[in-house]
Design an enzyme around this catalytic site. Structure first.
Site, mmCIF file in Angstrom:
data_model
loop_
_atom_site.group_PDB
_atom_site.id
_atom_site.type_symbol
_atom_site.label_atom_id
_atom_site.label_comp_id
_atom_site.label_asym_id
_atom_site.label_seq_id
_atom_site.Cartn_x
_atom_site.Cartn_y
_atom_site.Cartn_z
ATOM 1 N N THR A 170 39.024 -29.102 -12.536
ATOM 2 C CA THR A 170 38.204 -28.085 -13.215
ATOM 3 C C THR A 170 38.388 -28.173 -14.728
ATOM 4 O O THR A 170 39.461 -28.473 -15.224
ATOM 5 C CB THR A 170 38.637 -26.688 -12.737
ATOM 6 O OG1 THR A 170 38.470 -26.638 -11.326
ATOM 7 C CG2 THR A 170 37.842 -25.604 -13.391
ATOM 8 N N GLY A 189 42.494 -24.232 -9.630
ATOM 9 C CA GLY A 189 42.565 -23.785 -8.245
ATOM 10 C C GLY A 189 43.040 -22.352 -8.102
ATOM 11 O O GLY A 189 42.600 -21.443 -8.811
#
Length: 587
Positions: free
Chosen positions: A396, A479
């Site tokens: 990410t 996460g």
């Protein structure tokens, strides 16, 4: 100037020959700051006309260039995101999804966009189970976890509402870098090497259907690029050029969609042309809780943002400032609040098209107070239960950009686990996300796999307002670390008065082992509390005494970027993550 003193697990003391005083040495090889917290890596970046904080220096520069060319904060955010998709493929790209929270100075309100894609319309739960065999969760690699990429559509939705320049102008920097190349940075090179080894091992084991396209796109002479090596991606340059010319339809209904359709047919994947053609993003209303006078905003499910808000309504019942930052009491209550919030996360969060949640009840002070009473300050909980069933009604990247007009963009984008599935459609230059690994396989669970359904999402942008004015646009990727990280940033600033850079530099905790959103295994042993080495030995020993299993490590603590707006002067304060390659830039 005297020595700046830090804290080490095993400190050594000496006598200073000049002052005659006994001083403690950190012995960690790091230099000392002249002013500010001794453990901070740098000062915040200050500017008045515009600010960008991203996980790659060149992407931050791209954003600033767009702002200087007359673009809005949204134009700059899109341009930076496109550049990072090229430069940091280990965390994101146009094969993934996107979420954003935007402060619009014209309407003086926050807007939220859910740009997540859905599962294949033509694949049932039974068909998926037949494909993956007798396993308890969906694999992370290959075709089983593939969902429709939502990023490109999200770009155009955001641009239509908040953009000033053309999309061709916004995508031009990424296209140029893709053609001409750029030097790969240290952290990204490290992860690209890891993923080469992983993908080739998984392909050999039959878990990834093909990796020849990945190898042709992301390797140089058969090896992942090393730090400082110039990397080019002409296929991605061509894909972005088609998007710049033909708009979002070029991706979802044009030649790109046809190429993706043909690719999945060839390798046995479930996605088809109609899945891409039917995709759309969703505008959503951000939700908030007030934490000690500050309104903290997240997006509603299918993301996990409200887990951060749930933690805050529990923590407001404790005097964190009196406990002391990263003390045993502080880390204990933070961890226990996380356990409580994550049980609700595992049980209730899902695509709102399939399952609604009573957010008013879930985020109420009453509920937070009731959950707070479950925390025993002397003992770590080994297992906790989710809240009242009436809650149910039916790697990410993060970046943030602000402009001279007051627009602030909080944007997060991801392929989910690392570089994604390992699958690259013929000649397109990007990897498909593996977000579908987050579906549950348990019938009756709100997050159970279903055709044309959005999976549970970990990526969450965040925002803070004060007295209905924009205060801070921030995020912390990684996460399940993200809600925990968001709460740590809020408490660092609100409870402990840290500046925006210090908030990110302070040692973090990460608790793992809570029940998964896939409903695969309930927490029964209390999980593991991971800590960075900046905490004291006495704190660790006290936490162990209370029953926490401690692991001192590096890596799972996410990546943070933020822009804080001074409510009196209007000056932007930018911060970037010292654990990654990025930086904040302003002008």
């Amino acid at each position: 100037m005297g020595l700046s003193l830090g804290t080490a697990t095993e400190a050594s003391t000496i006598v200073d020959d000049v002052t005659g005083k006994t001083v403690t040495l950190r012995e960690d090889g790091r230099g000392d700051r002249v002013v500010g917290a001794p453990w901070a890596t740098r000062s915040p970046v200050l500017a008045m006309n515009g600010m960008a904080a991203t996980s790659h220096p060149l992407a931050s520069q791209v954003a600033i260039d767009i702002l200087k060319d007359g673009g809005s904060a949204m134009d700059a955010a899109i341009a930076a995101n496109a550049a990072i998709g090229l430069m940091e493929p280990t965390g994101n790209g146009i094969g993934g999804d996107l979420f954003a929270i935007v402060w619009d100075p014209k309407t003086e309100k926050l807007h939220g966009l859910n740009g997540s894609g859905r599962s294949a319309k033509g694949q049932t739960l039974a068909q998926l189970k037949a494909k993956i065999g007798d396993v308890s969760q969906i694999p992370n690699w290959g075709t089983p976890p593939v969902t429709v990429p939502g990023t490109v559509d999200a770009w155009f939705e955001l641009h239509k509402k908040f953009g000033k320049l053309s999309m061709a102008q916004n995508l031009a920097p990424a296209i140029t870098y893709a053609k001409q190349g750029f030097p790969v940075t240290e952290v990204i090179a490290y992860y690209m090497d890891i993923y080469q080894k992983r993908y080739e091992k998984l392909h050999k084991a039959g878990e990834i259907e093909e990796i020849a396209n990945y190898q042709a796109t992301f390797l140089i002479n058969g090896k992942a690029p090393a730090e400082g090596q110039v990397f080019k991606n002409p296929d991605l340059a061509n894909t972005l050029s088609q998007i710049a010319k033909g708009g979002r339809d070029a991706f979802y209904q044009g030649e790109i969609a046809k190429t993706m359709d043909a690719y999945f047919k060839r390798i046995g994947g479930p996605l088809r042309y109609e899945d891409f053609a039917n995709h759309s993003s969703t505008w959503v209303a951000p939700v908030s809780v007030n934490y000690r006078g500050y309104d903290v905003w997240e997006l509603p499910p299918n993301g996990q943002g409200i887990a951060a808000l749930q933690m805050l309504i529990v923590l407001e019942n404790f005097n964190l400032k009196a406990m002391g930052h990263n003390s045993a009491d502080y880390l204990h209550v933070m961890t226990e609040a996380k356990k409580l919030a994550f049980e609700d996360r595992a049980r209730f969060y899902a695509d709102p098209d399939y399952q609604n949640i009573n957010l008013d009840y879930l985020l109420s002070k009453q509920y937070g107070k009731a959950r707070a009473k479950l925390i025993d300050m002397n003992s770590a909980a080994t297992q906790v239960e989710h809240g009242d069933p009436k809650l149910i009604e039916g790697d990410t990247i993060y970046l943030t950009v602000a402009d001279a007009n007051g627009m602030m963009v909080s944007l997060i984008q991801s392929n989910y686990r690392g570089m994604g599935t390992g699958l690259v459609a013929d000649g397109l230059g990007f990897i498909f996300q593996n977000r579908g690994a987050q579906y549950s396989l348990t019938k009756g669970h709100p997050n159970v796999y279903s055709p044309a359904k959005r999976p549970f999402h970990t990526i969450i942008p965040a925002f803070i307002t004060k007295d209905n004015k924009p205060y801070m646009s921030f995020g912390l990727m990684g996460g399940a670390m993200q809600p925990q990280g968001h709460v740590q940033m809020v408490t660092n600033i609100v409870d402990f008065g840290m500046n925006v850079q210090q908030a990110g530099d302070a040692a973090r905790f990460h608790h793992k082992g809570s029940t998964s959103p896939t409903w695969e295994g309930r927490m029964k042993d209390g999980g593991v509390l991971e800590l960075e080495s900046g905490v004291t030995a006495s704190t660790v020993k006290e936490l162990q005494k209370r029953g926490h299993k401690i692991h001192i490590t590096s890596g799972p603590f996410g990546g943070y970027q933020a822009i804080l707006k001074d409510l009196q002067t209007g000056v932007y304060h930018g911060a970037s993550e010292m654990r990654k390659d990025g930086q904040a830039q302003g002008y």
